[in-house]
Motif scaffolding. Sequence first.
Motif, PDB file in Angstrom:
ATOM      1  N   UNK A 123       0.780  -1.145  -0.045  1.00 38.16           N
ATOM      2  CA  UNK A 123      -0.074   0.001   0.027  1.00 38.16           C
ATOM      3  C   UNK A 123       0.887   1.314  -0.090  1.00 38.16           C
ATOM      4  N   UNK A 124       1.919   1.433   0.922  1.00 41.31           N
ATOM      5  CA  UNK A 124       3.018   2.339   0.869  1.00 41.31           C
ATOM      6  C   UNK A 124       3.509   2.657  -0.236  1.00 41.31           C
ATOM      7  N   UNK A 125       4.042   1.269  -0.991  1.00 42.49           N
ATOM      8  CA  UNK A 125       4.702   1.471  -2.441  1.00 42.49           C
ATOM      9  C   UNK A 125       3.771   2.267  -3.491  1.00 42.49           C
ATOM     10  N   UNK A 126       2.521   1.690  -3.345  1.00 43.83           N
ATOM     11  CA  UNK A 126       1.576   2.144  -4.525  1.00 43.83           C
ATOM     12  C   UNK A 126       1.259   3.942  -4.298  1.00 43.83           C
ATOM     13  N   UNK A 177      -6.906  -0.869  -7.200  1.00 44.35           N
ATOM     14  CA  UNK A 177      -6.041   0.687  -7.084  1.00 44.35           C
ATOM     15  C   UNK A 177      -5.087   0.792  -7.967  1.00 44.35           C
ATOM     16  N   UNK A 178      -4.106  -0.284  -8.040  1.00 42.21           N
ATOM     17  CA  UNK A 178      -3.016  -0.036  -8.671  1.00 42.21           C
ATOM     18  C   UNK A 178      -3.578  -0.185 -10.342  1.00 42.21           C
ATOM     19  N   UNK A 179      -4.184  -1.009 -10.478  1.00 40.37           N
ATOM     20  CA  UNK A 179      -4.757  -1.124 -11.932  1.00 40.37           C
ATOM     21  C   UNK A 179      -5.245   0.184 -12.441  1.00 40.37           C
ATOM     22  N   UNK A 217      -8.218  -7.075   1.195  1.00 41.74           N
ATOM     23  CA  UNK A 217      -7.308  -6.232   1.039  1.00 41.74           C
ATOM     24  C   UNK A 217      -6.559  -6.260  -0.102  1.00 41.74           C
ATOM     25  N   UNK A 218      -5.754  -7.270  -0.528  1.00 43.83           N
ATOM     26  CA  UNK A 218      -4.923  -7.416  -1.660  1.00 43.83           C
ATOM     27  C   UNK A 218      -5.849  -7.104  -2.721  1.00 43.83           C
ATOM     28  N   UNK A 219      -6.740  -7.558  -3.098  1.00 44.31           N
ATOM     29  CA  UNK A 219      -7.613  -7.331  -4.141  1.00 44.31           C
ATOM     30  C   UNK A 219      -7.976  -5.959  -4.526  1.00 44.31           C
ATOM     31  N   UNK A 263       5.009  -3.999  -8.826  1.00 37.11           N
ATOM     32  CA  UNK A 263       4.392  -5.407  -9.799  1.00 37.11           C
ATOM     33  C   UNK A 263       4.943  -6.674  -9.174  1.00 37.11           C
ATOM     34  N   UNK A 264       6.273  -6.478  -8.898  1.00 41.51           N
ATOM     35  CA  UNK A 264       6.881  -7.748  -8.114  1.00 41.51           C
ATOM     36  C   UNK A 264       6.104  -8.040  -6.856  1.00 41.51           C
ATOM     37  N   UNK A 265       5.961  -7.296  -5.936  1.00 41.03           N
ATOM     38  CA  UNK A 265       5.367  -7.234  -4.670  1.00 41.03           C
ATOM     39  C   UNK A 265       3.893  -8.192  -5.087  1.00 41.03           C
ATOM     40  N   UNK A 266       3.051  -7.432  -6.104  1.00 46.80           N
ATOM     41  CA  UNK A 266       1.766  -7.845  -6.422  1.00 46.80           C
ATOM     42  C   UNK A 266       1.856  -9.390  -6.799  1.00 46.80           C
TER      43      UNK A 266
END
Length: 114
Positions: free
Chosen positions: A33-36, A89-91, A82-84, A63-66
């Motif tokens: 979340x912080x990286x995004x 959000x990233x997408x 939470x992951x989804x 992307x690696x973390x995802x």
Amino acid sequence: MSLGRRGRTSPPKQEEPRRDARPPIDEQLGRLEEEIRRLKIEFDIFFNGAAKRPPYDTKNRVETAIKRLGDDRTLSFAQRYRYNSLVARYTAFREQWRRALQEREEGISPRPKR
């Protein structure tokens, strides 16, 4: 108990506590979340003209973390939710950045003046 060749026994092997090299899932999700959030800020800086290059290194880290978290089968339902949410959000951000880069390359939107 076997005595071996010379009549001595080997000392019993002590089991070392298993140390997982990865931090707990909730901590990994917090980092993601912080990286995004950091990536969004870096892209905002790039699109406002303060940075010369897009932040591809941070994007690759995200992307690696995802991918790593997506392969983890031990996520609880709450962690998976939470992951989804983070991936969605990233997408959305990634699509927005792709469009903005495309418009910039095609000359549709003017470059910010410095």
